[in-house]
Motif scaffolding. Structure first.
Motif, short mmCIF file in Angstrom:
data_model
loop_
_atom_site.label_atom_id
_atom_site.label_comp_id
_atom_site.label_asym_id
_atom_site.label_seq_id
_atom_site.Cartn_x
_atom_site.Cartn_y
_atom_site.Cartn_z
N ASP A 278 0.84 -1.19 0.00
CA ASP A 278 0.00 0.00 0.00
C ASP A 278 0.88 1.25 0.00
N ARG A 279 0.25 2.41 -0.14
CA ARG A 279 1.01 3.65 -0.33
C ARG A 279 1.88 3.96 0.88
N SER A 280 1.36 3.76 2.07
CA SER A 280 2.15 4.06 3.26
C SER A 280 3.32 3.09 3.39
N ALA A 281 3.14 1.85 2.95
CA ALA A 281 4.24 0.89 2.98
C ALA A 281 5.34 1.30 2.01
N LEU A 282 4.96 1.78 0.83
CA LEU A 282 5.95 2.24 -0.14
C LEU A 282 6.74 3.42 0.41
N ARG A 283 6.03 4.33 1.07
CA ARG A 283 6.71 5.49 1.64
C ARG A 283 7.71 5.05 2.72
N LEU A 284 7.30 4.09 3.54
CA LEU A 284 8.18 3.61 4.60
C LEU A 284 9.39 2.86 4.01
N ILE A 285 9.17 2.10 2.94
CA ILE A 285 10.28 1.40 2.30
C ILE A 285 11.33 2.39 1.82
N HIS A 286 10.87 3.49 1.24
CA HIS A 286 11.82 4.50 0.79
C HIS A 286 12.60 5.09 1.96
N GLN A 287 11.91 5.34 3.06
CA GLN A 287 12.58 5.92 4.23
C GLN A 287 13.63 4.96 4.79
N LEU A 288 13.28 3.69 4.91
CA LEU A 288 14.17 2.72 5.53
C LEU A 288 15.35 2.34 4.64
N GLY B 163 -0.27 -14.93 5.67
CA GLY B 163 -1.49 -15.02 4.87
C GLY B 163 -2.07 -13.67 4.51
N GLN B 164 -1.23 -12.62 4.45
CA GLN B 164 -1.70 -11.27 4.14
C GLN B 164 -1.26 -10.88 2.73
N ALA B 165 -2.22 -10.68 1.85
CA ALA B 165 -1.90 -10.34 0.47
C ALA B 165 -1.53 -8.87 0.32
N GLN B 166 -1.83 -8.04 1.31
CA GLN B 166 -1.49 -6.62 1.26
C GLN B 166 -0.40 -6.34 2.28
N ILE B 167 0.73 -5.80 1.80
CA ILE B 167 1.86 -5.52 2.68
C ILE B 167 1.65 -4.15 3.32
N THR B 168 1.59 -4.13 4.63
CA THR B 168 1.34 -2.90 5.40
C THR B 168 2.66 -2.40 6.01
N PRO B 169 2.66 -1.17 6.54
CA PRO B 169 3.85 -0.68 7.22
C PRO B 169 4.30 -1.57 8.37
N THR B 170 3.35 -2.21 9.04
CA THR B 170 3.72 -3.10 10.14
C THR B 170 4.61 -4.24 9.64
N ILE B 171 4.23 -4.83 8.54
CA ILE B 171 5.02 -5.93 7.97
C ILE B 171 6.38 -5.40 7.50
N VAL B 172 6.39 -4.20 6.93
CA VAL B 172 7.65 -3.63 6.44
C VAL B 172 8.60 -3.38 7.60
N ARG B 173 8.10 -2.84 8.71
CA ARG B 173 8.96 -2.59 9.88
C ARG B 173 9.53 -3.90 10.43
N GLN B 174 8.69 -4.90 10.49
CA GLN B 174 9.15 -6.18 11.01
C GLN B 174 10.22 -6.77 10.09
N ALA B 175 10.02 -6.65 8.77
CA ALA B 175 11.02 -7.14 7.83
C ALA B 175 12.32 -6.37 7.96
N ALA B 176 12.20 -5.05 8.15
CA ALA B 176 13.41 -4.22 8.30
C ALA B 176 14.19 -4.62 9.55
N ALA B 177 13.49 -5.01 10.62
CA ALA B 177 14.18 -5.43 11.84
C ALA B 177 15.00 -6.69 11.60
#
Length: 566
Positions: free
Chosen positions: A218-228, A251-265
């Motif tokens: 989603d859009r907020s996840a893309l923004r967070l990916i750029h920041q990280l 089982g989540q087809a939509q990647i949210t900022p929460t998932i992005v933060r966890q992946a970044a960790a």
């Protein structure tokens, strides 16, 4: 592992430099232009710096592909060498014979100088490219400067390209290296991707991997990916790959900022990934879930690997699918093509009206393909009057079309050219047969069977298709005899590229313009390269059928398109 879950053919974010996934941002194209400018600069140094993972290797690969045949190239990728070792490596790369037992600098420089003089007399240039140049010691850099003293009364005999990390700029700024710094004729620092370019980069790689629907981020996840990731492509690949894995595990087809933060960790330092507002699965739990899902989906993963093996030899081209709806031009070529397509619209509409809204599922075991019916279905979409006994390619030639055949295609290539094709099916115990593919999405294809669309799973289709397909493409003026007279093709390219959104401002002026002379073929080649790069094609400047198909599509020529599988 997670690719089928997101409707992909393969994992899109590998850090391996796969040319299928080439993405040239505006910064990358500008860096390439600096290198190409330096190539004709008459000697001295060209400097390209950039952060780790910023894409310096990508630019270097493109640069190597565009070096003309009249240039000798020496490429040094491990510069942690002494002066003597570097000279030996340069002589080895240029295939310069040195005397047996050579040990001194003079033993290498003298034969190298003789070689460069001989190549200059033969009209050839010589380029030395050193990657990871920040690892060069001061004495080695000084020896490189001395090599650029090898010259004639007209020009330097050696062009040196230094590619390295940002600290290379600081090294060259040292007082003891001032003489070398003054010989740098072109320099460029490759910055990171912007937020918009980061989103384009992610979409590009997902589309190449087979995505046909909405982005899973989603859009907020893309923004967070750029920041990280700070817009660094390699870091983007690492983070997006882990985020998709995490979404698959949960089982989540939509990647949210929460998932992005966890992946970044998991892939970056902890401080780069602030803790999520709500608790998610731990890395260990995620890993166990992924392992369980992998075991459950082993059969589908095996099929995906098999399909990738069969289609892996496809043309090295891939691209995000541009939006349709570009306003058609009033030129004679597009008017004619529009008339042909319109001629078939009524018959297609009649067929569609008699068929169900959702295409009926198809199993190959229950159907016997007919070559004639497949050709009729393809010709109908192009408005070709194809008689039952007529040779299809001959009929197409009378309408300004040609048959394009590929023996090693892939679904990615078919998605790229975005037009109906004939697949050659190979079924056990049966002779090869043609089937008209008219629609395609991430999980299913649509074949035209007995006047109606029929859905078939890609897994079943992969068992009978080995990559061979045929389609029509529209031939531009002057293409057939371009070896004798490139003027008509050059003028046509100038006109069409001027209509492509995003290229119009920089495209060469059409030959019909009274205020501008016809573009040179060199200018036209650069425009073609820019277009190819924008489409995800290999930017080699060659005007082949695939490039021409994409130019027609991007400039608004009315041609049949693939439907989403119904």
């Amino acid at each position: 592992m997670y690719a089928p879950f997101f409707g992909l053919k393969q994992a899109p974010f590998s850090i391996a430099p796969d040319p299928h996934y080439l993405f040239m941002s505006e910064r990358h194209r500008e860096a390439l232009a600096h290198l190409l400018y330096g190539l004709g600069g008459g000697g001295g140094f060209v400097l390209l710096t950039g952060e780790i993972g910023a894409g310096k290797t990508t630019v270097c690969r493109c640069f190597l592909e565009q070096i003309p045949p009249s240039c000798n190239v020496a490429y040094i990728f491990n510069p942690k060498l002494t002066v003597t070792e570097l000279l030996q490596a340069i002589c080895d790369e240029f295939h310069v014979p040195v005397p047996p037992g050579a040990k001194t600098v003079k033993d290498y420089v003298d034969p190298l100088n003789a070689f460069l003089l001989a190549q200059h007399a033969a009209g050839r240039n010589n380029v030395l490219i050193i990657d990871e140049a920040q690892n060069l010691s001061a004495d080695v850099l000084e020896q490189l400067r001395l090599l650029t003293n090898l010259e004639t009364s007209e020009r330097k005999l050696l062009q040196v390209v230094l590619i390295g990390q940002p600290e290379l700029r600081g090294i060259l700024a040292r007082p003891e290296l001032e003489q070398l710094a003054q010989r740098v004729i072109a320099r460029f620092h490759l910055g990171a991707l912007s937020e918009a370019e980061t989103a384009q980069y992610i979409r590009h790689r997902l589309t190449v991997a087979g995505l046909t629907g909405a982005l899973p981020f989603d859009r907020s996840a893309l923004r967070l990916i750029h920041q990280l990731t700070r817009g660094v492509p390699r870091r983007i690949n690492l983070l997006c790959d882990r985020a998709l894995l995490g979404g698959y595990a949960g089982g989540q087809a939509q990647i949210t900022p929460t998932i992005v933060r966890q992946a970044a960790a998991e892939v970056f330092d902890a401080q780069l990934a602030p803790p999520p507002t709500r608790r998610g699965p731990s890395p260990l739990g995620m890993g166990l879930a992924v392992l369980a899902a992998a075991v459950a989906g082993a059969g589908l993963t095996w099929w995906l690997q098999q399909q990738g093996t069969r289609s892996g030899t496809a043309l090295a081209v891939s691209s995000a699918r541009p939006a349709s709806g570009v306003a058609p031009s009033a030129s004679a070529t597009r008017a004619a093509s529009g008339a042909l397509v319109a001629a078939s619209a009524a018959s297609q509409a009649a067929s569609a009206a008699s068929s169900p809204t959702a295409a009926t599922p198809l199993h190959l075991a229950d159907w016997t393909p007919q070559d004639g019916a497949a050709w009729q279905a393809l010709a109908q979409r192009w408005g070709l009057p194809l008689a039952s006994q007529a040779e299809p390619c001959s009929v197409a030639a009378q309408q300004g079309l040609q048959c394009y055949r590929s023996a090693s295609g892939s679904l990615s290539l078919i998605r790229l050219i975005d037009r109906p094709v004939l697949l050659t099916l190979q079924r056990n115990g049966q002779p090869p047969a043609l089937a008209a593919l008219v629609g395609l999405d991430g999980q299913q294809a649509t074949l035209w069977v007995d006047g109606a669309p029929r859905r078939i799973a890609l897994a079943e289709l992969a068992g009978a298709w080995r990559g061979e397909f045929t389609t029509f493409w529209r031939v531009p003026p002057g293409y057939a005899n371009r070896a004798d007279n490139i003027g008509p093709l050059r003028d046509w390219l100038a006109t069409q590229l001027s209509l492509v959104p995003g290229l119009a401002a920089s495209a060469a002026a059409p030959a019909s313009s009274a205020s501008a002379p016809p573009p040179s073929w060199a200018d036209m080649t650069r425009q073609v390269q820019a277009f190819q790069a924008s489409q995800g094609l290999q930017p080699d400047g060659r005007v082949g059928p695939i490039t021409l198909m994409q130019i027609n599509r991007a400039s608004g020529v009315a041609e049949p398109r693939l439907d989403a599988a119904r």
